[in-house]
Design a protein around this motif. Structure first.
Motif, PDB file in Angstrom:
ATOM      1  N   SER A 152       0.837  -1.192   0.000  1.00 30.80           N
ATOM      2  CA  SER A 152       0.000   0.000   0.000  1.00 30.80           C
ATOM      3  C   SER A 152       0.876   1.248   0.000  1.00 30.80           C
ATOM      4  N   THR A 153       0.251   2.360  -0.256  1.00 24.85           N
ATOM      5  CA  THR A 153       0.979   3.619  -0.299  1.00 24.85           C
ATOM      6  C   THR A 153       0.038   4.741   0.124  1.00 24.85           C
ATOM      7  N   GLN A 154       0.562   5.933   0.278  1.00 20.09           N
ATOM      8  CA  GLN A 154      -0.248   7.078   0.675  1.00 20.09           C
ATOM      9  C   GLN A 154      -0.266   8.084  -0.470  1.00 20.09           C
ATOM     10  N   PRO A 155      -1.179   7.886  -1.424  1.00 21.86           N
ATOM     11  CA  PRO A 155      -1.181   8.733  -2.622  1.00 21.86           C
ATOM     12  C   PRO A 155      -1.544  10.179  -2.300  1.00 21.86           C
ATOM     13  N   ILE A 186      -1.814  14.276   1.472  1.00 19.45           N
ATOM     14  CA  ILE A 186      -1.254  12.950   1.734  1.00 19.45           C
ATOM     15  C   ILE A 186      -2.372  12.110   2.332  1.00 19.45           C
ATOM     16  N   LEU A 187      -2.755  11.061   1.639  1.00 19.47           N
ATOM     17  CA  LEU A 187      -3.935  10.282   2.014  1.00 19.47           C
ATOM     18  C   LEU A 187      -3.558   8.940   2.632  1.00 19.47           C
ATOM     19  N   LYS A 188      -4.224   8.597   3.718  1.00 19.40           N
ATOM     20  CA  LYS A 188      -4.089   7.256   4.293  1.00 19.40           C
ATOM     21  C   LYS A 188      -4.990   6.317   3.508  1.00 19.40           C
ATOM     22  N   SER A 189      -4.413   5.632   2.550  1.00 18.63           N
ATOM     23  CA  SER A 189      -5.197   4.762   1.677  1.00 18.63           C
ATOM     24  C   SER A 189      -5.653   3.512   2.423  1.00 18.63           C
ATOM     25  N   ASP A 190      -6.816   3.004   2.046  1.00 21.01           N
ATOM     26  CA  ASP A 190      -7.273   1.721   2.590  1.00 21.01           C
ATOM     27  C   ASP A 190      -7.223   0.636   1.512  1.00 21.01           C
ATOM     28  N   SER A 191      -6.518   0.929   0.419  1.00 20.35           N
ATOM     29  CA  SER A 191      -6.421  -0.006  -0.692  1.00 20.35           C
ATOM     30  C   SER A 191      -5.095  -0.767  -0.650  1.00 20.35           C
ATOM     31  N   TYR A 192      -5.072  -1.958  -1.239  1.00 19.18           N
ATOM     32  CA  TYR A 192      -3.855  -2.768  -1.277  1.00 19.18           C
ATOM     33  C   TYR A 192      -3.591  -3.261  -2.694  1.00 19.18           C
ATOM     34  N   GLY A 225       5.501   9.286  -1.579  1.00 24.62           N
ATOM     35  CA  GLY A 225       6.826   8.963  -1.048  1.00 24.62           C
ATOM     36  C   GLY A 225       6.733   8.077   0.178  1.00 24.62           C
ATOM     37  N   HIS A 226       5.526   7.533   0.439  1.00 23.89           N
ATOM     38  CA  HIS A 226       5.299   6.726   1.640  1.00 23.89           C
ATOM     39  C   HIS A 226       4.753   5.366   1.224  1.00 23.89           C
ATOM     40  N   HIS A 227       5.580   4.322   1.317  1.00 22.34           N
ATOM     41  CA  HIS A 227       5.212   3.002   0.818  1.00 22.34           C
ATOM     42  C   HIS A 227       5.282   1.964   1.939  1.00 22.34           C
ATOM     43  N   PHE A 228       4.395   0.986   1.883  1.00 22.58           N
ATOM     44  CA  PHE A 228       4.306   0.010   2.963  1.00 22.58           C
ATOM     45  C   PHE A 228       3.964  -1.374   2.408  1.00 22.58           C
ATOM     46  N   GLY A 229       4.339  -2.388   3.179  1.00 21.33           N
ATOM     47  CA  GLY A 229       3.910  -3.748   2.878  1.00 21.33           C
ATOM     48  C   GLY A 229       4.822  -4.481   1.920  1.00 21.33           C
ATOM     49  N   GLY A 230       4.382  -5.669   1.553  1.00 28.03           N
ATOM     50  CA  GLY A 230       5.181  -6.539   0.686  1.00 28.03           C
ATOM     51  C   GLY A 230       5.807  -7.687   1.445  1.00 28.03           C
ATOM     52  N   ALA A 231       6.112  -7.462   2.725  1.00 21.57           N
ATOM     53  CA  ALA A 231       6.655  -8.520   3.590  1.00 21.57           C
ATOM     54  C   ALA A 231       6.153  -8.228   5.008  1.00 21.57           C
ATOM     55  N   ILE A 232       4.839  -8.250   5.161  1.00 22.20           N
ATOM     56  CA  ILE A 232       4.209  -7.693   6.357  1.00 22.20           C
ATOM     57  C   ILE A 232       4.345  -8.580   7.593  1.00 22.20           C
ATOM     58  N   SER A 282       8.353  -2.210   4.715  1.00 14.38           N
ATOM     59  CA  SER A 282       7.882  -3.452   4.098  1.00 14.38           C
ATOM     60  C   SER A 282       7.083  -4.300   5.078  1.00 14.38           C
ATOM     61  N   SER A 283       7.378  -4.165   6.367  1.00 17.53           N
ATOM     62  CA  SER A 283       6.733  -5.005   7.380  1.00 17.53           C
ATOM     63  C   SER A 283       5.400  -4.444   7.853  1.00 17.53           C
ATOM     64  N   PHE A 284       5.062  -3.215   7.456  1.00 15.62           N
ATOM     65  CA  PHE A 284       3.855  -2.562   7.963  1.00 15.62           C
ATOM     66  C   PHE A 284       2.599  -3.201   7.361  1.00 15.62           C
ATOM     67  N   PRO A 285       1.676  -3.678   8.189  1.00 13.86           N
ATOM     68  CA  PRO A 285       0.449  -4.281   7.652  1.00 13.86           C
ATOM     69  C   PRO A 285      -0.567  -3.258   7.152  1.00 13.86           C
ATOM     70  N   THR A 286      -0.418  -1.995   7.553  1.00 13.06           N
ATOM     71  CA  THR A 286      -1.292  -0.919   7.073  1.00 13.06           C
ATOM     72  C   THR A 286      -0.447   0.330   6.856  1.00 13.06           C
ATOM     73  N   THR A 287      -1.054   1.319   6.232  1.00 10.40           N
ATOM     74  CA  THR A 287      -0.424   2.630   6.161  1.00 10.40           C
ATOM     75  C   THR A 287      -0.547   3.306   7.531  1.00 10.40           C
TER      76      THR A 287
END
Length: 563
Positions: free
Chosen positions: A322-325, A409-415, A495-502, A530-535
């Motif tokens: 996920s990311t914060q678009p 800067i949005l806290k996305s709920d999409s994955y 510029g804020h990316h999360f997940g992939g190996a949560i 990469s370890s973050f399960p959410t934004t």
């Protein structure tokens, strides 16, 4: 010690060492310092180059093409949207190539993670978390920008927010004394910004940490299994007597096959040299044998290293990305010289609708959950932001000193999902509604401050009167299937990316446990976003450092127990 391509006579083998960290940004640098300080031998591999403070500064295009990853040219793409991903690629990572707006890891996010089973992130149940935050804030001298240091672009946000009656604040930044040159994204020429390069990496060298710059990791090999690795851990739980002894004997014999459990293979290149027009640049092979490996190469880098190395337990790697678009909105003040590029950027922000206030009575989860930050760019960046081509665009650029900017800067709920070749991500319907509402809020703020014209983040939508504000909610790009930002023509970026190996509690659906260690392969850790399960809903550098600080503590405790 910093080691570059020019320092190697030929190919080199390092180790065995206690820890090999891949990536030197917010997470990797923090872990390098705390683990080296605890007495472990640490080697850090950084894909980008090393740029001392004297080489950084107001060289806009030159620096951005060197300290930032070219990943921005391969955006995350879905069925409806395209998001350009911005990430650092240099000694110190994204902390060097950023504005350094600082937010603590939100306690509400910790509660969310606790509900997912990551109980150690509950601030009420784990008092160490508050201690980590205080420690990091003190080490990095985090404090709000002083009121008299806001340039006119930042003042526009403050004035408009006050008149609109919504909460805003001075941004927190990690700096003792700022020269206010406005070139944070090109790196701090004065060396006063407390990024990872000037702090944790520099401090880690006192404990003999080696950082290899220009080292692109090509693969990671697990040489043998240990008792905690799946499926041996399950077999040992059930086994007794001679059967258990046979399993332990097998594991012991495997250890004789290699110098250490992990081998990391990398190509050392001159990361500061121009890429050749044809073929690959010269390189030297670098091999690192390590008892533990910590992946901190960002969600995309970490996921792709694992995928290319064929390390993908239960097929979870690359998932839950996920990311914060966000998008940029520009306002013209023809009678006021703004000079938004001159002075500290992003020093004011509207946090009224931020996720941290989700328990407030006014908070609407269907369209809130965003920050609005005052922001502008140097000329090259402005060329990419302002609309139009040819004469039309040139006329807008002639008013460079009269533009102010506010980004969302949005806290996305999409994955989405990261693969070896692609990054798949679409904003959700809720994300779209929130971005539209955020654009509406920003435009109201601009008009309250006296703007005469606003170029919104929606392609072609230019507002010249508050009476046009409702056009934002009605916007549909010609020929688009969806309204608003659900189009690939929208200039969304993050510029804020999360997940992939949560992290998670179930090995079937997550890569690591709540300490950051892989469920199936002990000694393999994840140490960044990469370890973050959410934004997290805020600027994430301090959140990454915070989780890395926590991971370092768990690492030390686990290794001590194993010994």
């Amino acid at each position: 010690m910093i080691i570059e391509y020019k320092d190697l006579i030929g190919s080199k083998t390092v180790g065995p060492v206690d820890v090999c960290i891949i990536g030197s940004g917010a997470g990797g640098a923090t872990l390098a310092y705390y683990l080296a300080k605890a007495g472990y031998s640490v080697v850090v591999l950084e894909k980008g180059g090393y740029y001392p403070a004297s080489e950084l500064g107001r060289k806009e295009v030159y620096m951005l093409t060197r300290i930032q990853s070219p990943m921005i040219f391969t955006p995350a793409t879905g069925e409806y949207t395209r998001v350009s991903l911005i990430a650092g690629q240099c000694y110190g990572g994204g902390t060097v190539a950023s504005e350094s707006v600082t937010w603590d890891f939100p306690e509400v996010v910790g509660r969310d993670w606790a509900k997912l089973g990551l109980k150690s992130f509950d601030f009420d149940a784990n008092p160490k978390l508050s201690e980590y935050q205080k420690e990091l804030n003190k080490l990095l001298s985090v404090k709000p920008v002083e009121m008299h240091h806001h340039n006119r672009c930042n003042q526009v946000l403050a004035i408009g927010a006050e008149r609109e009656g919504i909460r805003w604040k001075s941004s927190d930044r990690p700096v003792e004394f700022c020269f206010r040159c406005g070139n944070c994204t090109q790196g701090c020429h004065y060396g006063v910004k407390k990024d990872a390069a000037n702090t944790f990496l520099t401090w880690s060298h006192k404990f003999k940490t080696e950082v290899y710059c220009g080292a692109e990791v090509t693969s990671l090999k697990v040489n043998y299994a240990t008792e905690g690795d799946y499926p041996y851990s399950e077999k040992l739980k059930k086994a007794q007597g001679a059967v258990k002894e046979d399993i332990l004997r097998e594991l012991k014999n495997q250890k004789k096959s290699a110098p250490a459990k992990f081998t990391v293979y990398a190509k050392m290149r001159d990361a500061k040299a121009n890429a050749p027009r044809k073929g690959e640049p010269d390189y030297k092979n670098l091999t690192v044998h390590a008892s533990n490996v910590i992946l901190a190469a960002g969600p995309v880098g970490t996921s792709r290293i694992l995928l290319k190395s064929r390390i993908n337990p239960n097929g979870v790697v690359g998932k839950q990305f996920s990311t914060q678009p966000g998008s940029m909105n520009m306002a013209l003040f023809p009678e006021l010289e703004i000079r938004g590029w001159d002075g500290i950027n992003d020093s004011t922000e509207i946090h009224h609708y931020c996720y941290i206030f989700r328990d407030e009575p006014y908070y609407d989860p269907s369209r809130h959950g965003f920050l609005c930050e005052s922001a502008l760019s140097l000329p090259w960046g402005m060329c990419n932001i302002l609309p139009g081509v040819g004469k039309e665009h040139l006329e807008l650029m002639r008013d460079l000193n009269h533009w102010a900017g506010i980004e969302v800067i949005l806290k996305s709920d999409s994955y989405g999902r990261i693969t070896e070749d692609d990054i798949n991500f679409d904003i959700s319907e809720r994300d779209n509604e929130a971005l539209l509402f955020a654009t509406w809020v920003i435009c109201r703020v601009f008009f309250r401050a006296g703007a005469k014209e606003i170029c919104t983040g929606l392609p072609g939508l230019i507002l010249k009167s508050p009476n046009q504000l409702d056009e934002i909610f009605r916007y549909r790009y010609p020929g688009a299937k969806r309204k608003g930002f659900m189009i690939k023509q929208a200039n969304l970026y993050s510029g804020h990316h999360f997940g992939g190996a949560i992290m998670g509690i179930e090995r079937e659906s997550s890569f690591a446990d709540e300490t950051g260690e892989c469920h199936d392969i002990k000694g393999l850790w994840v140490g960044d976003g990469s370890s973050f399960p959410t934004t997290v809903g805020v600027n994430c550098a301090m959140s990454i450092m915070f989780v890395a600080r926590k991971t370092a503590e768990h690492f030390i405790e686990k290794v001590a127990r194993a010994q």
